[in-house]
Design an enzyme around this catalytic site. Structure first.
Site, PDB file in Angstrom:
ATOM      1  N   LYS A  22       0.829  -1.208   0.000  1.00  0.00           N
ATOM      2  CA  LYS A  22       0.000   0.000   0.000  1.00  0.00           C
ATOM      3  C   LYS A  22       0.867   1.263   0.000  1.00  0.00           C
ATOM      4  CE  LYS A  22      -3.668  -0.246   2.373  1.00  0.00           C
ATOM      5  NZ  LYS A  22      -4.606  -0.378   3.469  1.00  0.00           N
ATOM      6  N   ARG A  92      -3.134   3.078   8.728  1.00  0.00           N
ATOM      7  CA  ARG A  92      -3.474   1.776   8.126  1.00  0.00           C
ATOM      8  C   ARG A  92      -2.256   0.893   8.004  1.00  0.00           C
ATOM      9  NH1 ARG A  92      -8.244   2.732   4.211  1.00  0.00           N
ATOM     10  NH2 ARG A  92      -8.335   4.988   4.215  1.00  0.00           N
ATOM     11  N   GLY A 101      -8.108  -7.259   4.770  1.00  0.00           N
ATOM     12  CA  GLY A 101      -8.916  -7.368   5.983  1.00  0.00           C
ATOM     13  C   GLY A 101      -8.241  -8.085   7.133  1.00  0.00           C
ATOM     14  N   MET A 103      -5.407  -7.168   8.782  1.00  0.00           N
ATOM     15  CA  MET A 103      -4.824  -6.315   9.816  1.00  0.00           C
ATOM     16  C   MET A 103      -5.711  -5.094  10.044  1.00  0.00           C
ATOM     17  SD  MET A 103      -0.798  -6.815   9.221  1.00  0.00           S
ATOM     18  CE  MET A 103      -0.803  -6.244   7.568  1.00  0.00           C
ATOM     19  N   ARG A 336      -4.125  -1.358  -6.073  1.00  0.00           N
ATOM     20  CA  ARG A 336      -3.322  -2.591  -5.981  1.00  0.00           C
ATOM     21  C   ARG A 336      -3.763  -3.513  -7.113  1.00  0.00           C
ATOM     22  NH1 ARG A 336      -6.132  -4.462  -0.376  1.00  0.00           N
ATOM     23  NH2 ARG A 336      -8.247  -4.511  -1.143  1.00  0.00           N
ATOM     24  N   HIS A 454      -3.973 -44.325  -1.654  1.00  0.00           N
ATOM     25  CA  HIS A 454      -4.533 -44.957  -2.843  1.00  0.00           C
ATOM     26  C   HIS A 454      -5.664 -44.113  -3.424  1.00  0.00           C
ATOM     27  CE1 HIS A 454      -7.255 -47.763  -4.946  1.00  0.00           C
ATOM     28  NE2 HIS A 454      -6.116 -48.255  -5.405  1.00  0.00           N
ATOM     29  N   ARG A 560       0.302 -47.886 -15.212  1.00  0.00           N
ATOM     30  CA  ARG A 560       0.434 -48.865 -14.121  1.00  0.00           C
ATOM     31  C   ARG A 560      -0.388 -50.097 -14.488  1.00  0.00           C
ATOM     32  NH1 ARG A 560      -0.071 -43.864 -10.742  1.00  0.00           N
ATOM     33  NH2 ARG A 560       1.625 -43.842  -9.212  1.00  0.00           N
ATOM     34  N   ARG A 616       4.726 -49.902 -17.331  1.00  0.00           N
ATOM     35  CA  ARG A 616       5.494 -50.456 -16.218  1.00  0.00           C
ATOM     36  C   ARG A 616       5.027 -51.875 -15.928  1.00  0.00           C
ATOM     37  NH1 ARG A 616       4.944 -47.673 -10.479  1.00  0.00           N
ATOM     38  NH2 ARG A 616       3.004 -48.843 -10.433  1.00  0.00           N
ATOM     39  N   GLU A 744      13.433 -45.265  -7.900  1.00  0.00           N
ATOM     40  CA  GLU A 744      12.552 -44.974  -6.761  1.00  0.00           C
ATOM     41  C   GLU A 744      13.038 -45.591  -5.455  1.00  0.00           C
ATOM     42  OE1 GLU A 744       8.612 -46.469  -7.580  1.00  0.00           O
ATOM     43  OE2 GLU A 744       9.364 -48.229  -8.609  1.00  0.00           O
ATOM     44  N   SER A 763      12.939 -43.186 -14.992  1.00  0.00           N
ATOM     45  CA  SER A 763      11.793 -42.357 -14.618  1.00  0.00           C
ATOM     46  C   SER A 763      11.758 -42.318 -13.092  1.00  0.00           C
ATOM     47  CB  SER A 763      10.508 -42.956 -15.175  1.00  0.00           C
ATOM     48  OG  SER A 763       9.427 -42.175 -14.744  1.00  0.00           O
ATOM     49  N   GLY A 765      10.490 -42.297  -9.621  1.00  0.00           N
ATOM     50  CA  GLY A 765       9.255 -42.594  -8.888  1.00  0.00           C
ATOM     51  C   GLY A 765       9.379 -41.920  -7.533  1.00  0.00           C
ATOM     52  N   THR A 766       9.022 -40.651  -7.504  1.00  0.00           N
ATOM     53  CA  THR A 766       9.300 -39.878  -6.288  1.00  0.00           C
ATOM     54  C   THR A 766       8.339 -40.179  -5.140  1.00  0.00           C
ATOM     55  OG1 THR A 766       8.174 -38.116  -7.471  1.00  0.00           O
ATOM     56  CG2 THR A 766      10.566 -37.941  -7.277  1.00  0.00           C
ATOM     57  N   ASN A 767       7.265 -40.940  -5.423  1.00  0.00           N
ATOM     58  CA  ASN A 767       6.410 -41.355  -4.299  1.00  0.00           C
ATOM     59  C   ASN A 767       7.196 -42.329  -3.429  1.00  0.00           C
ATOM     60  OD1 ASN A 767       4.398 -39.970  -5.653  1.00  0.00           O
ATOM     61  ND2 ASN A 767       3.537 -41.805  -6.580  1.00  0.00           N
ATOM     62  N   ASP A 768       7.720 -43.369  -4.076  1.00  0.00           N
ATOM     63  CA  ASP A 768       8.491 -44.342  -3.309  1.00  0.00           C
ATOM     64  C   ASP A 768       9.825 -43.760  -2.859  1.00  0.00           C
ATOM     65  OD1 ASP A 768       7.180 -46.836  -2.840  1.00  0.00           O
ATOM     66  OD2 ASP A 768       7.020 -47.023  -5.017  1.00  0.00           O
ATOM     67  N   CYS A 830       7.655 -39.689 -12.802  1.00  0.00           N
ATOM     68  CA  CYS A 830       6.250 -40.093 -12.890  1.00  0.00           C
ATOM     69  C   CYS A 830       5.606 -40.181 -11.510  1.00  0.00           C
ATOM     70  CB  CYS A 830       6.096 -41.387 -13.659  1.00  0.00           C
ATOM     71  SG  CYS A 830       6.919 -42.779 -12.872  1.00  0.00           S
ATOM     72  N   TYR A 850      11.356 -34.853 -19.324  1.00  0.00           N
ATOM     73  CA  TYR A 850       9.897 -34.700 -19.250  1.00  0.00           C
ATOM     74  C   TYR A 850       9.379 -34.902 -17.833  1.00  0.00           C
ATOM     75  CZ  TYR A 850       9.502 -39.815 -19.022  1.00  0.00           C
ATOM     76  OH  TYR A 850       9.606 -41.123 -18.635  1.00  0.00           O
TER      77      TYR A 850
HETATM   78  C1  PEP Z   1       6.332 -43.729  -7.475  1.00  0.00           C
HETATM   79  O1  PEP Z   1       6.695 -44.474  -6.579  1.00  0.00           O
HETATM   80  O2  PEP Z   1       6.597 -42.514  -7.515  1.00  0.00           O
HETATM   81  C2  PEP Z   1       5.508 -44.248  -8.573  1.00  0.00           C
HETATM   82  C3  PEP Z   1       5.166 -43.480  -9.597  1.00  0.00           C
HETATM   83  O3  PEP Z   1       5.041 -45.523  -8.454  1.00  0.00           O
HETATM   84  P1  PEP Z   1       3.793 -45.933  -7.552  1.00  0.00           P
HETATM   85  O4  PEP Z   1       3.158 -44.694  -7.050  1.00  0.00           O
HETATM   86  O5  PEP Z   1       2.921 -46.741  -8.424  1.00  0.00           O
HETATM   87  O6  PEP Z   1       4.463 -46.740  -6.481  1.00  0.00           O
HETATM   88 MG    MG Z   2       6.573 -46.624  -6.947  1.00  0.00          MG
END
Ligand code: PEP
Ligand code: MG
Length: 873
Positions: A22, A92, A101, A103, A336, A454, A560, A616, A744, A763, A765-768, A830, A850
């Protein structure tokens, strides 16, 4: 010099860090010659020092404030506390990022028993003078002294009642004097001292209160929700008052330079004659639309339109402008960048490029990628939502809005859906067996599980609305009911869920279907021109693949195959395979699955055309395919005509203490190479068929999950490649395919150079990888990660955004090692992070080729990838 206070003429727009949004904009406007009431800004630095000094104002700051005050007095020829020509100011808050709103604000500061009389004399309007005074006392007492507002409201209402006044405006000067006097008595009773008469004392108390308001609860919550750091502090703007309530030649209003809901290029706003800003907000009188100002005060309207144009051109963005008209003169109090819907944001950005005000790059940077979600899914009607009754809140696991009848099992959901009902599937938590029910449901609600549970992962994949981990509801699946806040909801009752907020509502709420306008398409086209990262999708069915291609997917990054195994028609053969006693029995069962699996791939290849398709091999633990309780085992043993005890002992044998770290991924193919063989055959034969029949240049990529040691990969490669090459050469068709792996397991990142000898692609697998790097179970972490965030141990759930320091470091190492061994190795991601903007930026930075994400996140990923490329330039 340690300068802490700036008059407007000393600031500019670029000084937001120091002057707050402001203050910086007020300075900028004053400097470009707009009619801004003069004033000064006490910097955010002063606010932070105030906290460092134990919430005290020190003498140097006081001196600086009073010096700027006396400059102001000279400039406008009014004096604080003066009996003839008193200066009144507003005080103000204004942080770097606008926190609407959140502060506090104090108006009319400087009024006391003397100055109120001077205001009366100068304006000839006693009512106005005392009305301003009573507003000031109430605001000051509330904001600065924390006296409950309702106590003032009660007094005000009782005086209105005694004097038979319907509206505030019906009270005359005498009545308002009584209000003032009773307000002061209330003040004295509460604070045990008189209301401060000295304007300088009022000012300093008010400045302190604004500093304090930086840390009030609602400001803290707002910052947490909007990821605004706590250590920025707020500036304080002290500005000479102008009055919109001085008669019919005065007024006040707010206007946007374009429509914040639709983006249309047309002034959008409202105003009130003879009113102060708070009256517009309070809704006591109904404001008129801004065009009407042209009828009431045509000159002012013309001037305002010019100012609005000038401000928009100056800031090169849609502005939200507050103005006041005092006795026929227009003042701009604030400008603003206007808050807007995603729809409006896109239209405004695209049109600003078309009007040659900003570049394509700037337009792309203006859109928050996650905002696009709002456009891709149905949303609840905002009016209907106001009337709706929220009953619980869970995690916003998959966006969208769904209304339907509650069903508690997948079977019941499928049945009800076949009968034409709209279904919300409510489960304690979902498992792969629920797939069909999830597919049929409009939305999914679970009581347990986090953002990568899941239900969350599968729902996002399907583009289906899902609220997960809604712990306040107690689900009794057997009794077909859930209980929340003591109220019971039974099967076939209606509920509505909002997967973008996590809210659960009772009953039916109207919805809007998504509309992908031309502006959206245009923006995406620009994103595609600029980005380097390719964007693929995670899809397991032709339907998802087709949807993803519509959203711009350039390939499948993860198919999958286990989801295909759970198909109702296949489960008997899959179970036969699992309980087979020898390899021949197992092969016989796999023979039954082969044609079905081949058909799956045919459908997917056809949907994807010549785009690459990463398939996979089977990943989940086998016991997931078998029944768990006695009754189900009994039924299956009858169905399959095998001995109950034998089946039961096989189920026992397969049970694992920790299935997530158990017999899954490539470990299955090592134990049962015949599964990998059957899947390879299905993948390659389907590709040959589609290439032969449809002439499509199919590009399969066979991916091995959960590899931690290169010999695992080599072992399976010997099976897969041998068979694939044989099938291709027998077919007489030229078909290229790739063989690669998921990265992964943390160990895989450490030995990625060895793995790259056998893998043509990685690839991530960043979940695992997140699960195993932190040692957090994906299925259980949802229960405690919220605590981590509340306690500021995590800023964000690492299952949502890549933990750059740990998991990210492993990825970077794997990229470097992989490329060292195989310079042209193809690299992608992925895991769920592949659809999250900050993680996509990281993937760009470490040089992946990718990202792959669920179909509904593809446009978000395209935009995020473009932003990463723009930032790099
Ligand atoms: C993962 O682990 O990132 C992955 C893509 O495989 P999933 O989620 O099926 O274990
Ligand atoms: Mg996995």
């Amino acid at each position: 010099m340690n300068k802490l206070v700036y008059s407007f003429s000393e600031g500019k727009a670029a000084m937001k860090d120091l002057l707050g949004g402001k203050g910086a904009n007020l300075a900028e406007m004053a400097n470009i010659g707009l009619p801004v009431p003069l004033g000064f800004t006490i910097s955010t630095k002063a606010c932070n020092m105030y906290y460092e000094k134990g919430q005290e104002i020190w003498s140097e700051l006081l001196d600086e404030i009073f010096e700027k005050l006396s400059e102001l007095e000279k400039k406008i020829n009014k004096k604080f506390g003066d009996k003839d020509n008193p200066l009144l100011v507003s005080v103000r808050s204004g942080a770097k990022f606008s926190m609407p709103g959140m502060m506090d604000t104090i108006l009319n500061l400087g009024l006391n028993e003397e100055t109120v009389k001077a205001i009366h004399k100068n304006t000839g309007n006693e009512r106005f003078a005392y009305d301003s005074y009573r507003r000031f006392i109430q605001m000051f007492s509330d904001v600065v002294m924390s006296i409950d507002k309702y106590k003032f409201d009660n007094i005000f209402e009782s005086i209105k009642e005694n004097r038979k006044a319907n509206y505030d405006t019906d009270l005359d000067a005498d009545a308002l004097k009584e209000v003032v006097s009773r307000f002061k008595t209330l003040y004295k009773n509460e604070i045990k001292s008189d209301f401060p008469e000295d304007p300088k004392e009022q000012l300093i108390l008010a400045v302190k209160a604004v500093f304090r308001s930086w840390n009030n609860e609602r400001a803290n919550i707002y910052r947490r929700i909007n990821n605004i750091p706590d250590n920025l502090g707020t500036a304080v703007n002290v500005q000479s008052m102008v009055f919109g309530n001085m008669g019919d030649d005065s007024g006040t209003g707010v206007a946007f330079t374009r429509n914040p809901a639709t983006g249309e290029r047309k002034l959008y706003g409202e105003f009130l004659i003879n009113a102060q800003g708070e009256d517009v907000v309070a809704g006591i009188r109904t404001p008129q639309s801004i065009e009407k100002l042209n009828e009431v005060m045509p000159e002012i309207y013309k001037q305002f339109v010019q100012v609005a144009d000038l401000l928009e051109n100056h800031y090169k963005d849609m502005q939200d402008i507050e103005f006041t008209i005092e006795k026929g003169k227009l003042y701009i109090l604030q400008t603003r960048n206007g808050k807007r819907t995603a729809f409006s944001a896109i239209r405004v950005a695209v049109e600003l490029v078309q009007e040659e005000k900003i570049t394509k790059e700037e337009a792309l940077m203006r859109i928050e990628p996650s905002q696009l979600d709002q456009l891709l899914h149905p949303t609840f009607d905002s009016n209907a939502l106001k009337r709706a009754m929220p009953i619980a809140k869970g995690l916003p696991a998959s966006p969208g809005a769904a209304t339907g009848r509650i069903y508690f099992t997948a079977e019941a959901a499928v049945e009800a859906s076949k009968n034409g009902e709209k279904v919300i599937l409510v489960r304690q938590e979902t498992s792969p067996e629920d797939i069909e029910g999830m597919l049929e449901a409009r939305g999914i609600l679970t009581a347990r599980g986090g953002m990568t549970s899941h239900a969350a992962v599968v729902a996002r994949g399907m583009g289906k609305c899902c609220v997960a981990g809604c712990e306040s509801i107690k689900v009794y699946e057997e009794e077909k009911k859930f209980i929340v806040n003591g109220k019971i909801y039974n099967e076939s009752d209606y509920i509505s869920i909002d997967g973008s907020t996590g809210n659960v509502y009772e009953g039916i709420i109207d919805r809007h279907e998504p509309e992908l306008s031309g502006h959206f398409g245009q923006l995406m086209e620009w994103a595609d021109e600029i980005r380097r990262l390719r964007v693929r999708t995670n899809a397991d069915s032709p339907k998802d693949a087709i949807q993803a291609v519509k959203f711009g997917a350039e390939g499948i990054g993860l198919c999958r195959t286990e989801h295909m195994f759970f198909d109702e028609a296949r489960i008997p053969a899959v179970r036969e395979m699992i309980i087979a006693e020898d390899i021949n029995q197992r092969k016989a069962a796999l023979e039954k699955i082969l044609p079905m699996q081949r058909e799956d791939f045919v459908g997917i290849y056809e949907a994807m055309g010549d785009r690459p398709v990463t398939i996979r091999l089977l990943d989940p633990p086998l016991h997931e395919f078998l029944p768990h309780n006695g009754e189900d085992i009994m039924n299956l043993s009858r169905e399959m005509k095998i001995n109950y005890d034998k089946l039961k002992s096989r189920v026992e044998e397969l049970k694992e203490f920790n299935p997530m770290l158990g017999h899954r991924g490539c470990r299955l193919a090592i134990t049962y190479p015949e599964i990998a063989e059957m899947q390879t055959r299905a993948i390659i034969e389907a590709a040959i068929q589609v290439k032969k029949d449809k002439g499509i240049d199919v590009k399969p990529e066979i991916m091995i999950p959960l590899v931690g040691e290169v010999k695992e990969l080599t072992f399976i490669k010997n099976i897969v490649v041998k068979l694939a090459d044989k099938l291709i050469s027998e077919s007489g068709i030229e078909l290229k395919y790739m063989y690669g792996t998921m990265i992964e397991v943390p160990r895989a990142t450490l030995v990625a150079d060895e793995i790259a000898v056998d893998a043509e692609f990685f690839s991530f697998g960043t979940n695992d990888l997140t699960q195993m790097t932190y040692g957090f179970s994906r299925d259980d972490a949802g229960k405690f990660i919220k605590e981590y965030i509340d306690k500021k141990i995590f800023e964000i759930d690492p299952f949502q955004a890549i933990d750059r320091k740990g998991v990210g470091k492993l990825m970077k190492m794997a990229v470097e090692l992989g490329r060292k061994e195989r310079p042209n190795i193809k690299l992608g991601i992925c895991g769920e992070h592949g659809g999250e903007p900050t993680s996509i930026e990281f993937c760009h930075e470490i040089g992946l080729d990718y990202v792959s994400c669920s179909p509904y996140r593809v446009p978000i990923a395209r935009l995020a990838a473009a932003q990463a490329a723009v930032k790099e330039k």
